[in-house]
Motif scaffolding. Sequence first.
Motif, short mmCIF file in Angstrom:
data_model
loop_
_atom_site.label_atom_id
_atom_site.label_comp_id
_atom_site.label_asym_id
_atom_site.label_seq_id
_atom_site.Cartn_x
_atom_site.Cartn_y
_atom_site.Cartn_z
N VAL A 1 0.84 -1.20 0.00
CA VAL A 1 0.00 0.00 0.00
C VAL A 1 0.87 1.25 0.00
N ILE A 2 1.90 1.25 0.85
CA ILE A 2 2.82 2.40 0.89
C ILE A 2 3.54 2.55 -0.44
N GLY A 3 3.93 1.43 -1.06
CA GLY A 3 4.62 1.50 -2.35
C GLY A 3 3.76 2.14 -3.41
N ALA A 4 2.48 1.73 -3.51
CA ALA A 4 1.59 2.31 -4.51
C ALA A 4 1.34 3.79 -4.22
N THR B 1 5.46 0.39 11.26
CA THR B 1 4.76 1.28 10.34
C THR B 1 5.63 2.47 9.97
N SER B 2 6.26 3.08 10.96
CA SER B 2 7.14 4.23 10.69
C SER B 2 8.30 3.82 9.78
N PHE B 3 8.86 2.65 10.05
CA PHE B 3 9.99 2.21 9.23
C PHE B 3 9.56 1.97 7.78
N SER B 4 8.40 1.40 7.56
CA SER B 4 7.94 1.14 6.20
C SER B 4 7.70 2.44 5.43
N LEU B 5 7.21 3.46 6.12
CA LEU B 5 7.01 4.76 5.46
C LEU B 5 8.31 5.28 4.87
N PHE B 6 9.42 4.99 5.53
CA PHE B 6 10.72 5.40 5.00
C PHE B 6 11.29 4.40 4.01
N GLN B 7 11.29 3.14 4.38
CA GLN B 7 12.04 2.12 3.66
C GLN B 7 11.54 1.88 2.25
N VAL B 8 10.23 1.84 2.04
CA VAL B 8 9.70 1.50 0.72
C VAL B 8 10.10 2.54 -0.32
N PRO B 9 9.89 3.84 -0.11
CA PRO B 9 10.38 4.81 -1.11
C PRO B 9 11.90 4.88 -1.18
N TYR B 10 12.58 4.63 -0.07
CA TYR B 10 14.05 4.67 -0.06
C TYR B 10 14.63 3.63 -1.01
N VAL B 11 14.08 2.43 -1.00
CA VAL B 11 14.58 1.37 -1.88
C VAL B 11 14.24 1.66 -3.33
N ALA B 12 13.21 2.46 -3.59
CA ALA B 12 12.82 2.78 -4.96
C ALA B 12 13.75 3.79 -5.62
N PRO C 1 -3.58 2.26 -8.99
CA PRO C 1 -4.87 2.83 -8.61
C PRO C 1 -4.92 3.10 -7.11
N ALA C 2 -5.91 3.93 -6.73
CA ALA C 2 -5.97 4.37 -5.34
C ALA C 2 -6.61 3.34 -4.41
N GLY C 3 -7.50 2.51 -4.91
CA GLY C 3 -8.19 1.56 -4.05
C GLY C 3 -7.25 0.52 -3.47
N LEU C 4 -7.56 0.10 -2.22
CA LEU C 4 -6.70 -0.89 -1.56
C LEU C 4 -6.61 -2.17 -2.37
N ARG C 5 -7.74 -2.64 -2.87
CA ARG C 5 -7.74 -3.88 -3.62
C ARG C 5 -6.87 -3.77 -4.86
N GLU C 6 -6.97 -2.63 -5.55
CA GLU C 6 -6.18 -2.44 -6.76
C GLU C 6 -4.70 -2.28 -6.44
N GLN C 7 -4.39 -1.71 -5.28
CA GLN C 7 -2.99 -1.56 -4.90
C GLN C 7 -2.34 -2.93 -4.70
N TYR C 8 -3.04 -3.82 -4.01
CA TYR C 8 -2.51 -5.18 -3.85
C TYR C 8 -2.45 -5.90 -5.20
N ALA C 9 -3.46 -5.68 -6.03
CA ALA C 9 -3.47 -6.32 -7.35
C ALA C 9 -2.30 -5.84 -8.19
N ALA D 1 8.12 1.93 -9.66
CA ALA D 1 9.23 1.58 -8.78
C ALA D 1 8.75 1.36 -7.35
N GLY D 2 7.82 2.20 -6.89
CA GLY D 2 7.32 2.06 -5.54
C GLY D 2 6.56 0.76 -5.34
#
Length: 459
Positions: free
Chosen positions: A72-75, A130-141, A229-237, A378-379
């Motif tokens: 979700v954070i990546g999308a 949660t805090s770490f994921s907010l940083f780590q996912v865009p950082y790796v991108a 897409p913005a929806g949770l389901r679409e983000q996982y998809a 990338a995210g």
Amino acid sequence: MSTAARPEAASVRLSARTVALYAIGSLGTGGYATLPGLVLTYFLTDNLGVAALTAGLIVTGAKIWDVIIDPVIGAASDRQYARTGSRRGFMVAGGLTLPVFFALTFAVPPSWGPTAGAVCVLLAFLATATSFSLFQVPYVALPAELTSGYDERTRLLGWRVVVLTAAILLSGAGGPELRGATADPVAGYLLMGVVAGVVIGVGMLIASRTADAAAHHMAADERPTAVAPAGLREQYAAGVRTLRRSQPFRALLGTFVLQALATGTMLAGAQYVATWVLRSEDAVTLVFLALVGPALLATPGWTVVARRLGKERAFALASILFLIAAASLVLAVWTPGPWMYGSIAVAGIAYAGLQSLPMAMLPDVISHDERRTGRGQAGTFTGVWTAGETVGFALGASTVSLTLAATGYVSSVAGTTMQQPDAAITGIVLAFSILPALLMAASLLTLRRYRLRRADIDA
């Protein structure tokens, strides 16, 4: 046009400032990856009196939460990047909030009892994750957007791993030292949590400035227009679709998850090896010096090997070396002693390659997919990647906890002395040696399916 498709981008050399700012982020990732894996299970079992199986479930539960939120954070990061040209917002939010939650994780006193203590640690660690994921996912991108050069990415990630290794050394050796700086174990754990949390957060905030550098490397009209897409389901998809359409990503991710499980198992078992095999709780510092010291020196060497042989071959060599070193440690069942530090040091040399090489290969996978499909996600890729890494490390701690529970490990509270049955000590050694070796062997099978080569990236 995307940056991955610009031929001239491959020849642009990143400035030393950009490389340094990005590398400093590993002060955060190294500290977060090391200390919870090293001491959190031990903090629960030997300080709060929580049963080994319950302690493993707590650590695993927080990591499962990571797996849920990372895609979700990546999308969301992709949408922010397409809209603003920067992924910095999420990174700053993570850097500001993590120090508080990290300190709270180790602030629970034994007087609250095992049940209340376990619940409080779980909640605090969920917030920290949660805090770490907010940083780590865009950082790796970011590396996929900073440069499209095959060797330049190796250089960027190589220096990141140098700092990562130093951070692991600082956290793995310094964390237990801070814990033992006071006579009161409760105050010691709190001191460790506060100091480590601040260092991690500062590293995150400094690295967030690299997101602006990525924006300068790509003009507004070159940003990807195909976002999740913005929806949770679409983000996982969207995450599932990246796995389906990119065979190199599936192969690299499978390899990395198995290796995260192998190294996570060793990391979670290190404190138990120090206490019950080497017969000194403080020996965990020497274990980390043996593991991380050689890795700090070996990272530039793996960069040279990757340039000569290719990243995938260098990665395979590092994996084989780690496998041999881990397997040799099984001899500690019969003859434990200082010789173990030699095998751990060899594993440390290999560990440097296991960290830098797959991280340098991931931007290649992302740019290869963008070139083929025209999609800039990338995210989304790094959200799935980070979730997979989290699964590996979480299951590593769980594997150790299950092994301890199965072999009769006896938990205790701070200030008490316990004796462990021989079966429990044997289980500790096996979790530190044979299990990581078998997982590393399995990762070599998935790595064989990785088919991207230098020509595919620099074409």
